[in-house]
Scaffold this active site. Structure first.
Site, short mmCIF file in Angstrom:
data_model
loop_
_atom_site.label_atom_id
_atom_site.label_comp_id
_atom_site.label_asym_id
_atom_site.label_seq_id
_atom_site.Cartn_x
_atom_site.Cartn_y
_atom_site.Cartn_z
N PRO B 294 0.83 -1.22 0.00
CA PRO B 294 0.00 0.00 0.00
C PRO B 294 0.86 1.26 0.00
O PRO B 294 2.00 1.25 0.46
CB PRO B 294 -0.79 -0.11 1.30
CG PRO B 294 -0.81 -1.55 1.63
CD PRO B 294 0.46 -2.13 1.07
N ARG B 295 0.25 2.33 -0.48
CA ARG B 295 1.01 3.57 -0.69
C ARG B 295 1.63 4.12 0.59
O ARG B 295 2.71 4.67 0.57
CB ARG B 295 0.12 4.63 -1.33
CG ARG B 295 -0.10 4.34 -2.80
CD ARG B 295 -1.20 5.15 -3.44
NE ARG B 295 -1.47 4.58 -4.75
CZ ARG B 295 -0.85 4.93 -5.87
NH1 ARG B 295 0.05 5.87 -5.86
NH2 ARG B 295 -1.15 4.34 -7.01
N PHE B 296 0.92 3.95 1.73
CA PHE B 296 1.50 4.51 2.97
C PHE B 296 2.74 3.71 3.39
O PHE B 296 3.69 4.28 3.90
CB PHE B 296 0.47 4.59 4.10
CG PHE B 296 -0.25 3.31 4.42
CD1 PHE B 296 0.23 2.45 5.38
CD2 PHE B 296 -1.41 2.98 3.74
CE1 PHE B 296 -0.44 1.28 5.67
CE2 PHE B 296 -2.09 1.80 4.02
CZ PHE B 296 -1.60 0.94 4.99
N ILE B 297 2.73 2.41 3.11
CA ILE B 297 3.90 1.59 3.43
C ILE B 297 5.08 2.06 2.56
O ILE B 297 6.20 2.23 3.03
CB ILE B 297 3.60 0.09 3.18
CG1 ILE B 297 2.54 -0.40 4.15
CG2 ILE B 297 4.89 -0.75 3.28
CD1 ILE B 297 2.97 -0.49 5.60
N ALA B 299 5.49 4.94 1.34
CA ALA B 299 5.92 6.29 1.76
C ALA B 299 6.83 6.20 2.97
O ALA B 299 7.80 6.93 3.11
CB ALA B 299 4.69 7.13 2.10
#
Lengths: 106, 590
Positions: B294-297, B299
């Site tokens: 996922p994108r937050f990971i 980031a």
């Protein structure tokens, strides 16, 4: 980063109601100085979208990177055609790369 | 040559211009332009007006162009597939009712853009759009904004360029247009409208960017620095319900330039590596899906590496072919051309030296995460009657990106056209509200004339950005925050809001700057309340609470929403339940 204006080339778009760089800048940053030449009022606030550089009919504007981020004297010069842009990129050591990018369907 | 407008010397000298329209759209970016065109298509007899702070041909996020559409439903993909992917990328939290409708409308605007002249690469064998990862297609979008601006004019929409919106016109709790000022002419502009659509984009510049050297790099941002949260702030001031501000858009971007990296990672399948050459995502985040985590990971991963002493981090371009590198630079020329200049200025050979990456200053942007107006999925209306929202300012639908923002333009326009059709009677406006807003807009001009001293917008902006960076989880703090830091940030944001009365403006550009910082302060205040409320860490990187490092589904598997009372200024925080429509594990992409 700051658009650098070649004062010998800029004519202030005298024939236009508003200079084209002033009209197009998304940050309201381009304006004319007291001599009627284009200037960027706040170089720190430029997003380097290159809209002013691409629209200038005199080719008088160069978009520079802040020196803090990238070394002198690299250049990126767009030559804007109807359906394409020919980009010429010169790196800090003078090595040239050219790109032809389609911008609209024929 | 146009004469430069002089600043008014007293409140009586301020010229007011009144306009009337059927549908007012604030913000002529991608979403606003599609909304305008769709409204005209649904009912050509309606007058449709766009209020734009810059100039429509190069305004908003697409000013320099775009190199991909990240949400296109290719052959064989279903809406359900899309929801599952988007939901898992957002850590399981999105408005499924809204996202389904967005998904139904994702492809049409892209295909239309192509008909209007946008070049999109096709697969030679199948005649389908050429793939770039699961949901992406590669476009040559340098001119996509001028192309859509031409269409807006062709459809007969009215465009008010260089008008900065400052507040909604309200009558008996209903939005009946908006007010603002012309940044070239200096006049106050009052637009009375039967329906209003807000499409001003998200908020950059709430946090201090790390590229800011105090001189020339203040706007070296990924998100458009001219998107200053005006639409959020106007909604907050009018008491609209907002959602999920705490889901901040922090991403991995190219180091020192803050450029996009999907071009490299999704486009060319390059792995993320640390200073030791280890493939970070595959090694430490395999259970999250490795390179497709996922994108937050994604980031957070490079920032964790730096903190653990394993930086710097890179997208490993050394395995790319010469042809791929040339093509990747072509892609950048369509979106952020100066990144090609950056590489040249570094004298960087990407086959020998990979592209360095780092986190960015956090943005509040509903096109990537879910921050924005709480919407009714029937018609894209907000909680304020008469007001609709679309694009980055609209909440609940993360990962909608350019295609989804265009789709929301269509949806909001349909809602607004139907709303106008059932209205009866004339719209009245409250002249006292107009006079009060006039005084508020021009206050920084008259303070300078009368007092000769005060606070420059830039000084206040930099104070706010430093405060948010250090105490509300900015990039210099590796996105981390705790209760005490957030309380400190809130205390000082309140002081700054009180100090707004000392703002001074020397010209119309500076007056715009004053209102940009006023708007950002209101966004920052609400953001801190959201961050304080979520006593857990749901999305490490986007929202990392060092005092509550775990996820707490029992208490927080829900939407965190807010309203600010227009009378008392009190921010109320409350939750709304998650409604699952598409079955399956919300954390899994399939």
């Amino acid at each position: 980063m700051p658009p650098k204006v070649d004062l010998t080339k800029c004519d202030g778009c005298k024939a236009e109601e508003e200079p084209l760089c002033e009209q197009i800048c998304p940050g309201n940053l381009m304006t004319l100085n007291d001599d009627g030449k284009a200037m960027c009022r706040e170089s720190r606030d430029c997003w380097d979208c290159m809209s002013c550089t691409k629209i200038c009919p005199q080719g008088a504007i160069e978009t520079r990177l802040p020196y803090q981020l990238g070394y002198y004297p690299a250049k990126l010069i767009p030559k804007v055609g109807t359906n394409k842009i020919i980009w010429t990129c010169v790196d800090k050591d003078g090595k040239i790369e050219r790109f032809i990018v389609k911008t609209r369907n024929d | 040559m146009a004469m430069k407008a002089k600043l008014p010397e007293s409140l009586d000298q301020v010229e007011k211009v009144y306009c009337e329209t059927d549908i007012l759209i604030i913000g002529a970016g991608n979403a606003g332009c599609f909304a305008a065109i769709e409204a005209k298509r649904k009912n050509p007899d309606l007058k449709v007006t766009l209020m734009e702070k810059a100039y429509i041909d190069r305004s908003g996020c697409l000013a320099a162009g775009m190199d991909a559409i990240n949400t296109y439903l290719k052959k064989g993909k279903t809406i359900e597939d899309f929801i599952k992917w988007s939901r898992s990328q957002a850590g399981g939290l999105l408005r499924e009712d809204l996202a389904i409708k967005v998904a139904e409308n994702l492809n049409a605007p892209v295909e239309e853009w192509e008909e209007w002249g946008l070049p999109i690469k096709k697969n030679e064998d199948t005649a389908e759009y050429a793939n770039r990862g699961k949901w992406d297609i590669t476009i040559q979008g340098e001119s996509m904004k001028p192309i859509i601006a031409e269409k807006v004019r062709e459809y007969g929409c009215e465009v008010l360029n260089r008008v900065v919106a400052t507040n909604y016109l309200l009558k008996d709790g209903r939005v009946v247009g908006a007010m603002g000022f012309h940044v070239r002419q200096g006049k106050m502009v009052v637009v009375k409208a039967k329906a209003t659509i807000i499409a001003t984009g998200g908020a950059a510049g709430i946090y201090k960017p790390y590229t800011n050297d105090g001189s020339d790099s203040h706007h070296q941002l990924w998100y458009s620095p001219f998107n200053t949260g005006a639409g959020y702030a106007m909604g907050i001031r009018a008491g609209a319900e907002m959602t999920t501000f705490e889901m901040r858009w922090c991403a991995t971007r190219t180091k020192d330039f803050t450029g996009p990296i999907d071009t490299i990672s999704v486009g060319y399948g390059t792995p993320m590596i640390n200073g030791k050459g280890e493939k970070i995502l595959q090694k430490r985040y395999a259970e999250w899906g490795g390179e497709t985590a996922p994108r937050f990971i994604r980031a957070n991963a490079p920032m964790e590496e730096w903190m653990e002493g394993r930086g710097p981090c890179f997208m490993d371009t050394t395995g790319m072919s010469d042809e791929e590198i040339k093509q990747m630079k072509n892609d950048y020329l369509n979106e952020r051309p100066t990144y090609v200049l950056f590489l040249a200025a570094r004298g960087q050979d990407l086959k020998k030296e990979p592209i360095e990456i780092y986190g960015n200053d956090p943005y509040i942007v509903g096109g990537h995460t879910a921050s924005g107006y709480w919407l009714n999925s029937e018609d894209w209306s907000t909680t304020l009657p008469g007001l609709f929202a679309c694009g980055d300012v609209a909440g609940g639908v993360p990962n909608k990106f350019v295609g989804g923002c265009a789709a929301e333009g269509l949806l909001a326009a349909r809602g607004a056209v139907e709303y106008v059709a059932q209205l009866n009677g004339e719209i009245e406006i409250d002249e006292a509200q107009v006079e009060a807003e006039k005084a508020r807009i021009y206050a920084p001009v008259f303070r300078l004339i009368e007092e000769g001293d005060g606070v420059k917008p830039k000084e206040m902006e930099e104070r706010m950005q430093r405060l948010m960076d250090e105490y509300a989880g900015g990039v210099h703090q590796f996105f981390r925050m705790n209760e005490e830091q957030l309380q400190y940030a809130l205390k000082h944001i309140k002081i700054l809001q009180d100090q707004v009365k000392y703002l001074i403006a020397n010209d119309l550009h500076e007056l715009m700057g004053a209102h940009e910082v006023i708007d950002r302060l209101d966004v920052a205040e609400v953001l801190i309340h959201h961050l304080l409320y979520r006593k857990e860490t749901r999305w490490p990187g986007w929202q990392t609470r060092t005092d509550y490092p775990e996820k707490n589904d029992e208490a927080f598997d829900c939407f965190v929403n807010s309203t600010r009372d227009p009378e008392t200024g009190e921010v109320k925080i409350f939750t709304r339940e998650y409604e699952q429509i598409v079955p399956g594990d919300r954390m899994k992409p399939n």
